[in-house]
Design an enzyme around this catalytic site. Sequence first.
Site, short mmCIF file in Angstrom:
data_model
loop_
_atom_site.label_atom_id
_atom_site.label_comp_id
_atom_site.label_asym_id
_atom_site.label_seq_id
_atom_site.Cartn_x
_atom_site.Cartn_y
_atom_site.Cartn_z
N GLY A 84 0.82 -1.22 0.00
CA GLY A 84 0.00 0.00 0.00
C GLY A 84 0.85 1.26 0.00
O GLY A 84 1.98 1.28 0.47
N ARG A 148 1.14 -5.74 -5.05
CA ARG A 148 1.18 -6.62 -3.88
C ARG A 148 1.65 -8.04 -4.20
O ARG A 148 1.45 -8.95 -3.41
CB ARG A 148 -0.20 -6.65 -3.22
CG ARG A 148 -0.60 -5.31 -2.63
CD ARG A 148 -1.88 -5.40 -1.82
NE ARG A 148 -2.27 -4.12 -1.23
CZ ARG A 148 -1.83 -3.65 -0.08
NH1 ARG A 148 -0.98 -4.37 0.64
NH2 ARG A 148 -2.24 -2.49 0.39
N ASP A 179 5.88 -7.54 5.37
CA ASP A 179 5.86 -8.66 4.43
C ASP A 179 6.81 -8.41 3.26
O ASP A 179 7.53 -9.30 2.83
CB ASP A 179 4.44 -8.90 3.90
CG ASP A 179 3.56 -9.60 4.93
OD1 ASP A 179 4.12 -10.21 5.87
OD2 ASP A 179 2.33 -9.53 4.81
N LYS A 205 8.45 0.94 5.19
CA LYS A 205 7.28 1.74 4.82
C LYS A 205 6.01 1.12 5.38
O LYS A 205 5.83 -0.09 5.27
CB LYS A 205 7.18 1.83 3.29
CG LYS A 205 5.90 2.43 2.77
CD LYS A 205 5.18 1.56 1.76
CE LYS A 205 4.65 0.30 2.33
NZ LYS A 205 3.71 -0.44 1.48
N THR A 206 5.15 1.88 6.00
CA THR A 206 3.76 1.52 6.27
C THR A 206 3.14 2.60 7.12
O THR A 206 3.71 3.01 8.13
CB THR A 206 3.58 0.16 6.97
OG1 THR A 206 2.21 0.01 7.34
CG2 THR A 206 4.42 0.02 8.20
N ILE A 207 1.97 3.09 6.71
CA ILE A 207 1.31 4.11 7.52
C ILE A 207 0.78 3.50 8.82
O ILE A 207 0.52 4.22 9.78
CB ILE A 207 0.17 4.81 6.76
CG1 ILE A 207 -0.97 3.84 6.44
CG2 ILE A 207 0.67 5.50 5.51
CD1 ILE A 207 -2.24 4.54 5.98
N ASP A 208 0.62 2.17 8.86
CA ASP A 208 0.07 1.53 10.06
C ASP A 208 0.99 1.65 11.27
O ASP A 208 0.55 1.46 12.41
CB ASP A 208 -0.21 0.05 9.80
CG ASP A 208 -1.39 -0.15 8.86
OD1 ASP A 208 -2.07 0.84 8.53
OD2 ASP A 208 -1.64 -1.29 8.45
N MET A 253 -7.65 3.52 9.56
CA MET A 253 -6.81 2.43 9.07
C MET A 253 -5.92 1.88 10.18
O MET A 253 -5.54 2.60 11.10
CB MET A 253 -5.96 2.90 7.89
CG MET A 253 -6.62 2.67 6.56
SD MET A 253 -5.43 2.71 5.20
CE MET A 253 -6.48 2.14 3.87
#
Length: 553
Positions: A84, A148, A179, A205-208, A253
Amino acid sequence: MAENLSVLGKARAEYKPKLPKSLRNGPLKALINSGKATESVRDQEKIKDLFPNTYGAPVLTFDASEEKQTAGGPLNVGVVLSGGQAPGGHNVIAGIFDGIKAVIGGSKLYGFLGGPSGLEEGKYIEIDRALMDKYRNTGGFDIIQSGRTKLESTAQFDKCIEVAKKLDLNAIVIIGGDDSNTNAAVLAEYFMAKKVSCSVIGCPKTIDGDLKNEYIETSFGFDTAVKTYSELIGNIERDANSARKYWHFIKLMGRSASHIGLEAALQTRPNICLISEEIKEKKMTLEQVVFSIVDIIVARYGAGKNFGVALIPEGLVEFIPEFGTLISELNEALAHNEAEIKNAGKTPDMAEAACKHISEASAKLLKSLPEGIQLQLMLDRDPHGNVQVSLIETEKLLIEMVAKELKVRAFKGKFGALSHFFGYEGRCAAPSNFDADYCYSLGYAASVLVLHKKTGYMASVRNLTAGIENWTAGGVPTTMMMNIERRHGADKPVIQKALVDLNGKPFKYFAEHRNDWAKGEEYLYPGPIQYFGPSEVCDITNYTLMLERNAIK
């Protein structure tokens, strides 16, 4: 693209990201310091067996050096955007581009199109300066797009080798989450086993916010995304405090962790914020979660405040133990009895058919849910046959169940509820100054790792609350972040997800103040991200990072 830039976009194109001291004189004057051999966070023997060529590598840090190294020749590097979108990805690519060009002018950067499948299938473009300059400091992944596809099989790895040899690549940089970086580590190990002289480097990277540890203090994009959501939440709080007649339920999210919800709460001070990890720790039932919300609504109504704002993490239902059991049992029931259940008739009939194949407790929970949620649980499946939890409208589920409980309690007020979901709004926002600088530094650090032929590493920039002068750039062996988890019926090496630490300072600060926030209107209105002005306004990072790094009390 340039002619389509807004006034702000044109101004942002001129922004020059700042670099740590160790990188300011270019990759050729960055001295590498090696630490001690490392080991994985868990399952050391199993991870070592799976990664015999890359396991145990040391943590690397960079220092500025007066002595200039010899370039040795142009560098050919490929870059992949995986998973994402997250604000700042373009600046990671810009950092790689400027870094390898600073080594020697003839160096080339290839962008693989559409994510890992572009690497596997050899679909790429050469990123030249004119193209790169159009995307500096912009949000999105549109320069080469993302995807993905998982690189997991020997056949896929062999195709990647063919592409690497065709382009004479010195390195491949994979920009992604846990991942994607696990895949990068597996690819690095395979390349070494096959004696392919092409490094594989990752970028976090990940906004989560769930890819972090001692050496990866935050994943890029988190800062910008939560500031974007918090602006919207603040606007809604202002509206709620003005109209004083609605309850706003806002899903945010963050399926695997509640970092976004917690940070948004710290930035905006809502009346309610659910933290999935706490609910799991307390083994709360869905009914108990609903009761906790209703208690606050009733108390506020009693104080003449029939309005409020509640933040709901996207992955909440998976953290409620009984709901997790229900989902697991439904997955199994549908795997073996799909036709019987789906052909039973209307939604209540389908629920009755499903209840024959699940436990009594799960059947009771399923029947208690609104029909719309029942249908989502029984019909929406992913390619592996599992419930698509991200599609469950948790905010609407809670609104319906809260309304039902208020009737049971003979609530005298009018419960006016509005639902929202903030997700895609934050993934491609123009990066904050913090993310613009952090991402550029990560990309530049990756270019140093490439120059020194390091592989199986993730670019790292830390000490992030001490001012860019004191940021520490380097590289972290990806294997040291791994453990073994059960995925789709098999043991897999994966980077361990970082959940909200209930003993950590961010959560403790939230827990200390949430009762006051529930009672009153101590709302904060962050407003839009600021790009120009005093550093204490424009370069500030998020509360989570500042509390974790002791930058604020």
